[in-house]
Design a protein around this motif. Structure first.
Motif, mmCIF file in Angstrom:
data_model
loop_
_atom_site.group_PDB
_atom_site.id
_atom_site.type_symbol
_atom_site.label_atom_id
_atom_site.label_comp_id
_atom_site.label_asym_id
_atom_site.label_seq_id
_atom_site.Cartn_x
_atom_site.Cartn_y
_atom_site.Cartn_z
ATOM 1 N N THR A 126 11.562 30.917 40.375
ATOM 2 C CA THR A 126 10.778 32.121 40.090
ATOM 3 C C THR A 126 10.592 32.998 41.322
ATOM 4 O OG1 THR A 126 8.765 30.813 40.421
ATOM 5 C CG2 THR A 126 9.542 31.091 38.159
ATOM 6 N N ASP A 127 10.714 32.420 42.524
ATOM 7 C CA ASP A 127 10.599 33.219 43.746
ATOM 8 C C ASP A 127 11.947 33.786 44.189
ATOM 9 O OD1 ASP A 127 11.930 31.025 44.706
ATOM 10 O OD2 ASP A 127 10.493 30.547 46.282
ATOM 11 N N LYS A 128 12.957 33.697 43.302
ATOM 12 C CA LYS A 128 14.309 34.213 43.521
ATOM 13 C C LYS A 128 15.131 33.368 44.495
ATOM 14 C CE LYS A 128 13.118 38.986 42.355
ATOM 15 N NZ LYS A 128 13.179 40.415 42.757
ATOM 16 N N THR A 129 14.605 32.221 44.925
ATOM 17 C CA THR A 129 15.412 31.291 45.699
ATOM 18 C C THR A 129 16.436 30.643 44.784
ATOM 19 O OG1 THR A 129 13.588 30.814 47.206
ATOM 20 C CG2 THR A 129 15.376 29.212 47.133
ATOM 21 N N GLY A 130 17.684 30.595 45.229
ATOM 22 C CA GLY A 130 18.737 29.984 44.438
ATOM 23 C C GLY A 130 19.203 28.680 45.061
ATOM 24 N N TYR A 131 19.631 27.757 44.194
ATOM 25 C CA TYR A 131 20.157 26.473 44.638
ATOM 26 C C TYR A 131 21.519 26.278 43.970
ATOM 27 C CZ TYR A 131 15.208 25.761 45.784
ATOM 28 O OH TYR A 131 13.928 25.900 46.264
ATOM 29 N N VAL A 132 22.583 26.297 44.767
ATOM 30 C CA VAL A 132 23.933 26.150 44.233
ATOM 31 C C VAL A 132 24.391 24.721 44.502
ATOM 32 C CG1 VAL A 132 26.247 27.128 44.119
ATOM 33 C CG2 VAL A 132 24.341 28.554 44.902
ATOM 34 N N VAL A 133 24.632 23.965 43.440
ATOM 35 C CA VAL A 133 25.050 22.570 43.569
ATOM 36 C C VAL A 133 26.571 22.519 43.592
ATOM 37 C CG1 VAL A 133 24.917 20.257 42.588
ATOM 38 C CG2 VAL A 133 22.979 21.836 42.331
ATOM 39 N N VAL A 134 27.133 21.990 44.692
ATOM 40 C CA VAL A 134 28.582 21.936 44.883
ATOM 41 C C VAL A 134 28.998 20.469 44.847
ATOM 42 C CG1 VAL A 134 30.529 22.786 46.231
ATOM 43 C CG2 VAL A 134 28.331 23.989 46.334
ATOM 44 N N ASN A 135 29.561 20.078 43.717
ATOM 45 C CA ASN A 135 29.748 18.662 43.391
ATOM 46 C C ASN A 135 30.636 17.912 44.381
ATOM 47 O OD1 ASN A 135 31.930 16.914 41.410
ATOM 48 N ND2 ASN A 135 29.802 16.276 41.426
ATOM 49 N N ASN A 136 31.890 18.324 44.504
ATOM 50 C CA ASN A 136 32.826 17.550 45.323
ATOM 51 C C ASN A 136 32.619 17.781 46.815
ATOM 52 O OD1 ASN A 136 34.897 15.567 45.175
ATOM 53 N ND2 ASN A 136 36.406 17.094 45.799
ATOM 54 N N SER A 137 31.927 18.854 47.188
ATOM 55 C CA SER A 137 31.548 19.051 48.586
ATOM 56 C C SER A 137 30.271 18.295 48.940
ATOM 57 C CB SER A 137 31.359 20.538 48.894
ATOM 58 O OG SER A 137 32.576 21.236 48.800
ATOM 59 N N LYS A 138 29.625 17.757 47.910
ATOM 60 C CA LYS A 138 28.444 16.904 48.089
ATOM 61 C C LYS A 138 27.343 17.619 48.865
ATOM 62 C CE LYS A 138 31.222 12.688 47.837
ATOM 63 N NZ LYS A 138 32.453 13.416 47.440
ATOM 64 N N LYS A 139 26.971 18.806 48.353
ATOM 65 C CA LYS A 139 25.944 19.576 49.032
ATOM 66 C C LYS A 139 25.236 20.494 48.046
ATOM 67 C CE LYS A 139 28.845 23.555 50.272
ATOM 68 N NZ LYS A 139 29.225 24.492 51.364
ATOM 69 N N VAL A 140 24.105 21.030 48.486
ATOM 70 C CA VAL A 140 23.397 22.086 47.774
ATOM 71 C C VAL A 140 23.190 23.232 48.761
ATOM 72 C CG1 VAL A 140 21.269 22.780 46.621
ATOM 73 C CG2 VAL A 140 22.209 20.491 46.218
ATOM 74 N N GLU A 141 23.672 24.413 48.401
ATOM 75 C CA GLU A 141 23.431 25.601 49.226
ATOM 76 C C GLU A 141 22.161 26.289 48.720
ATOM 77 O OE1 GLU A 141 24.782 26.702 51.882
ATOM 78 O OE2 GLU A 141 26.828 25.873 51.996
ATOM 79 N N VAL A 142 21.200 26.485 49.602
ATOM 80 C CA VAL A 142 19.971 27.206 49.277
ATOM 81 C C VAL A 142 20.183 28.658 49.700
ATOM 82 C CG1 VAL A 142 17.472 27.298 49.567
ATOM 83 C CG2 VAL A 142 18.667 25.101 49.750
ATOM 84 N N VAL A 143 19.985 29.589 48.764
ATOM 85 C CA VAL A 143 20.297 30.995 49.049
ATOM 86 C C VAL A 143 19.116 31.885 48.683
ATOM 87 C CG1 VAL A 143 22.772 30.652 48.676
ATOM 88 C CG2 VAL A 143 21.334 31.374 46.756
ATOM 89 N N ASN A 144 19.095 33.073 49.321
ATOM 90 C CA ASN A 144 18.077 34.053 48.968
ATOM 91 C C ASN A 144 18.588 34.954 47.844
ATOM 92 O OD1 ASN A 144 19.774 35.982 50.146
ATOM 93 N ND2 ASN A 144 18.571 36.124 52.035
ATOM 94 N N ALA A 145 17.868 36.014 47.536
ATOM 95 C CA ALA A 145 18.230 36.875 46.407
ATOM 96 C C ALA A 145 19.566 37.580 46.603
ATOM 97 C CB ALA A 145 17.132 37.916 46.171
ATOM 98 N N ASP A 146 20.015 37.690 47.857
ATOM 99 C CA ASP A 146 21.312 38.306 48.164
ATOM 100 C C ASP A 146 22.417 37.275 48.336
ATOM 101 O OD1 ASP A 146 20.283 40.965 48.167
ATOM 102 O OD2 ASP A 146 19.445 40.598 50.163
ATOM 103 N N PHE A 147 22.107 36.008 48.022
ATOM 104 C CA PHE A 147 23.042 34.886 48.139
ATOM 105 C C PHE A 147 23.416 34.576 49.587
ATOM 106 C CE2 PHE A 147 23.226 35.051 43.640
ATOM 107 C CZ PHE A 147 23.604 33.770 43.252
ATOM 108 N N VAL A 148 22.585 34.980 50.524
ATOM 109 C CA VAL A 148 22.740 34.545 51.904
ATOM 110 C C VAL A 148 22.172 33.134 52.030
ATOM 111 C CG1 VAL A 148 22.076 34.958 54.302
ATOM 112 C CG2 VAL A 148 22.626 36.888 52.808
ATOM 113 N N SER A 149 22.954 32.218 52.581
ATOM 114 C CA SER A 149 22.513 30.838 52.712
ATOM 115 C C SER A 149 21.377 30.724 53.730
ATOM 116 C CB SER A 149 23.679 29.956 53.146
ATOM 117 O OG SER A 149 23.264 28.608 53.315
ATOM 118 N N THR A 150 20.296 30.083 53.311
ATOM 119 C CA THR A 150 19.155 29.847 54.206
ATOM 120 C C THR A 150 19.060 28.385 54.626
ATOM 121 O OG1 THR A 150 17.666 29.527 52.310
ATOM 122 C CG2 THR A 150 17.876 31.768 53.208
#
Length: 344
Positions: free
Chosen positions: A82-106
């Motif tokens: 709800t705060d526009k933080t995004g979490y992209v789950v990347v299966n075979n890379s075994k990671k989660v990228e946390v991104v802001n509303a512009d998809f910049v990784s934080t």
């Protein structure tokens, strides 16, 4: 230790439930549509595509554009808080990228992950489903739901589950986790972070959605070539089969909360199920020249069904937009293997 046949692993990688859709809020306008594109296994070409329904503008590789690096190998799902933080789950890379509303990784979460699949946030905790690790003979050690602090990303716990833990939803104090390699759903009590119970459902449970009344609905893909897929209604203490679909559907499920309708896909057709009236409408959308439907989403703000054709994982996929009565609206090009949608 658990032994899986090779075909089961391949089916799980390419055919099980993927993506994750957020129906959006009609009060906030149409907003953006994000397409989750898995990419090809071991090719690091997974991506996120952005689509503006009002201007019809398509923007490919939004993460790569914002960060000047690829997103990763098998982009499985996207959750936007709800705060526009995004979490992209990347299966075979075994990671989660946390991104802001512009998809910049934080931040990038990598610790304690083993083939992660889906993520949801509940208050100050993140819940991440993990298949676990396979060895060279496709032996799976342990599937689990990892619990992380949503601010520090430190591990707060882990709940062991049955094989192939997949989709996650939250409802009424519980996180539900479908275990896609078998026929169970794990129910985790959020206040304790512990397993409450394990529900028995149909084979190959996939995506779940929560309706307007807070009830959880689940689609099951069925047994191999068994044409025994089904839709279940779940509570923390019980699972009830609502309807036999008489096909092996994809493990995608979307909901129109306003209309009380569930949508699912099988092959190159889409069906619907009216929850209150218990009316099943098979193949009310069929696209004859499609190769195979792979992603599904419903935009509450638009009253539009989104269906993705992966085109046999050969090149870019196509997204079709249909009205709720099955009328074709438009289509646009997505990335490789589009598997799901998020509406914001």
């Amino acid at each position: 230790m658990k032994k899986l046949a090779l075909w089961s692993l391949v089916a799980a990688v390419f055919l099980t439930s993927c993506g994750g859709d957020d129906e959006g809020d009609p009060k906030n306008g149409v907003g953006s549509v994000y397409v989750v594109n898995e990419g090809n296994f071991n090719q690091t070409n997974g991506s996120i595509t952005s689509y503006d329904p009002e201007s019809e503008e398509v923007s490919a590789f939004v993460f790569q554009t914002a960060n000047s690096r690829p997103l990763g190998d098998v982009v499985q799902s996207l959750f936007i808080d709800t705060d526009k933080t995004g979490y992209v789950v990347v299966n075979n890379s075994k990671k989660v990228e946390v991104v802001n509303a512009d998809f910049v990784s934080t931040a990038t979460i990598e610790d304690n992950l083993a083939n992660p699949r889906y993520l949801i946030r509940n208050k100050e905790r993140l819940f991440v489903s993990n298949w676990g690790t396979f060895d060279e003979s496709y032996t799976l050690d342990q599937s689990y739901v990892l619990i992380l602090n949503a601010v520090t990303f430190e591990k707060e716990g882990a709940v062991n589950t049955d094989d192939g833990t997949e989709n996650l939803v939250y409802a009424d104090g519980y996180v539900y986790a479908s275990n896609s390699f078998g026929n169970t759903v794990s129910v985790i009590k959020t206040s304790t972070g512990e397993l409450e119970t394990t529900l028995e459902v149909g084979y190959s449970p996939g995506e779940m959605v929560v309706d307007e009344d807070g009830a959880v609905w689940l689609i099951c893909g069925g047994s191999y070539q068994g044409n025994d897929g089904a839709i279940y209604k779940l509570a923390a203490s019980a699972a009830t089969k609502e309807v036999d679909l008489e096909v092996n559907p994809s493990s995608r499920l979307s909901v129109s909360k306003t209309s009380g309708v569930l949508y699912y896909i099988a092959g190159t057709s889409a069906g619907s199920y009216q929850m209150e009236g218990k009316v099943l409408q098979k193949a009310f959308i069929t696209i004859d020249d499609a190769v195979g439907f792979y992603g599904l989403g419903y935009s509450e703000a638009e009253d539009v069904i989104y269906i993705a054709d992966a085109k046999g994982f050969q090149g870019k996929g196509t997204v079709y937009r249909y009205s709720a009565d099955g009328t074709a609206i438009s289509k646009f090009e997505a990335g490789v293997a589009p598997n799901g949608f998020v509406f914001k």
